[in-house]
Design an enzyme around this catalytic site. Structure first.
Site, PDB file in Angstrom:
ATOM      1  N   GLY A   1       0.821  -1.210   0.000  1.00  0.00           N
ATOM      2  CA  GLY A   1       0.000   0.000   0.000  1.00  0.00           C
ATOM      3  C   GLY A   1       0.848   1.250   0.000  1.00  0.00           C
ATOM      4  O   GLY A   1       1.626   1.501  -0.926  1.00  0.00           O
ATOM      5  N   ASP A   2       0.701   2.061   1.050  1.00  0.00           N
ATOM      6  CA  ASP A   2       1.475   3.301   1.164  1.00  0.00           C
ATOM      7  C   ASP A   2       2.597   3.165   2.185  1.00  0.00           C
ATOM      8  O   ASP A   2       3.092   4.154   2.710  1.00  0.00           O
ATOM      9  CB  ASP A   2       0.555   4.466   1.541  1.00  0.00           C
ATOM     10  CG  ASP A   2      -0.176   4.232   2.867  1.00  0.00           C
ATOM     11  OD1 ASP A   2      -0.143   3.085   3.371  1.00  0.00           O
ATOM     12  OD2 ASP A   2      -0.786   5.183   3.391  1.00  0.00           O
ATOM     13  N   GLU A   3       3.005   1.940   2.466  1.00  0.00           N
ATOM     14  CA  GLU A   3       4.061   1.689   3.437  1.00  0.00           C
ATOM     15  C   GLU A   3       5.330   1.220   2.735  1.00  0.00           C
ATOM     16  O   GLU A   3       5.287   0.386   1.830  1.00  0.00           O
ATOM     17  CB  GLU A   3       3.609   0.637   4.459  1.00  0.00           C
ATOM     18  CG  GLU A   3       2.423   1.100   5.296  1.00  0.00           C
ATOM     19  CD  GLU A   3       1.958   0.014   6.255  1.00  0.00           C
ATOM     20  OE1 GLU A   3       2.189  -1.177   5.950  1.00  0.00           O
ATOM     21  OE2 GLU A   3       1.378   0.356   7.298  1.00  0.00           O
TER      22      GLU A   3
END
Length: 257
Positions: free
Chosen positions: A171-173
């Protein structure tokens, strides 16, 4: 195969970029040269096979068949290699950002820590979470969200050394592995650069918005001696940073068009 079936005839292969392999005679001016393109799907042929025959030799009925067969086998080899390379790339890298994926990242960290248990050394692991990513996706759409991930990845990668590893963990990690450092200060310097790389606004698809990231670090062996413990410590530190940082109240963005 071609040489054997054509009574030891010299044969070679040449790619369109000029690379040549095989057994090309020094002088082919007085020889009869048979050539066959090696086809590749969806693009122009990348190479050709050549066979140099005695100019006075009787043209055999099987010449063309043999050379065509060789070109077909070369095509199969090229396509098989291409499929293998594509599958390998997909297993190691994130297709959107081009960064390593979590599986190749975890394998690298495990391998390095196993070596460190024998040889010693200090290593750092950084956990990065992009702030307000869901809001960017909701406000500007998934296309802009994907472009933001790509641009953020490029900015972060530029802050690392060649020996460091940046991965899209999901994801956004993101995660970064910083091997062989002198102390935690070296890793803290990296995190500072990572934070500052978001200082400049992002300009994507006619929109301008400010990005930022919350970051946590863990050190080997101080904070743990396994990949799991280091990830857990860095993730917890990132979570604390995200929820204790002061609210800036900055606007997500505006349309520049």
């Amino acid at each position: 195969m071609v040489s054997m079936r054509l009574d030891g005839a010299r044969c070679w292969c040449r790619t369109l970029d000029g690379f040549q392999s095989g057994n090309r005679p020094a002088d082919v001016a007085n020889m009869r040269v048979v050539r066959e393109q090696i086809p590749v799907r969806s693009v122009s042929p990348l190479a050709e096979i050549f066979v140099a025959l005695n100019a006075e030799a009787v043209r055999g009925s099987t010449e063309s068949e043999i050379v065509s067969m060789a070109a077909g086998l070369a095509f199969l080899a090229i396509e098989s290699r291409r499929v293998y390379s594509d599958l390998f790339h997909r297993s190691e890298f994130d297709l959107l950002t081009g960064l390593h994926n979590r599986f190749s990242f975890e394998r690298r960290v495990r391998t390095t820590l196993e070596e460190a248990q024998q040889q010693g050394g200090i290593h750092g692991l950084i956990y990065i979470d992009l702030d307000q990513f869901k809001s960017i996706n909701d406000r500007y759409g998934h296309r802009v969200g994907d472009m933001y991930l790509q641009e953020a990845s490029l900015r972060m990668k530029r802050q690392l050394r060649n020996v460091d590893m940046l991965a899209r963990y999901g994801g956004d990690e993101f995660t970064a592995f910083i091997p062989t450092v002198r102390s935690s200060t070296d890793v803290e310097d990296v995190t500072d650069r990572l934070r500052r790389c978001f200082d400049e606004p992002f300009f994507l698809e006619g929109y301008s918005f400010q990005g930022s990231a919350s970051i946590g670090i863990a050190m080997y062996p101080e904070d743990g001696e396994s990949m799991t413990s280091l990830l857990s410590t860095a993730d917890a530190a990132m979570y604390v940073a995200k929820h204790t940082r002061s609210e800036t109240g900055s606007e997500l963005g505006r349309n520049r068009s």
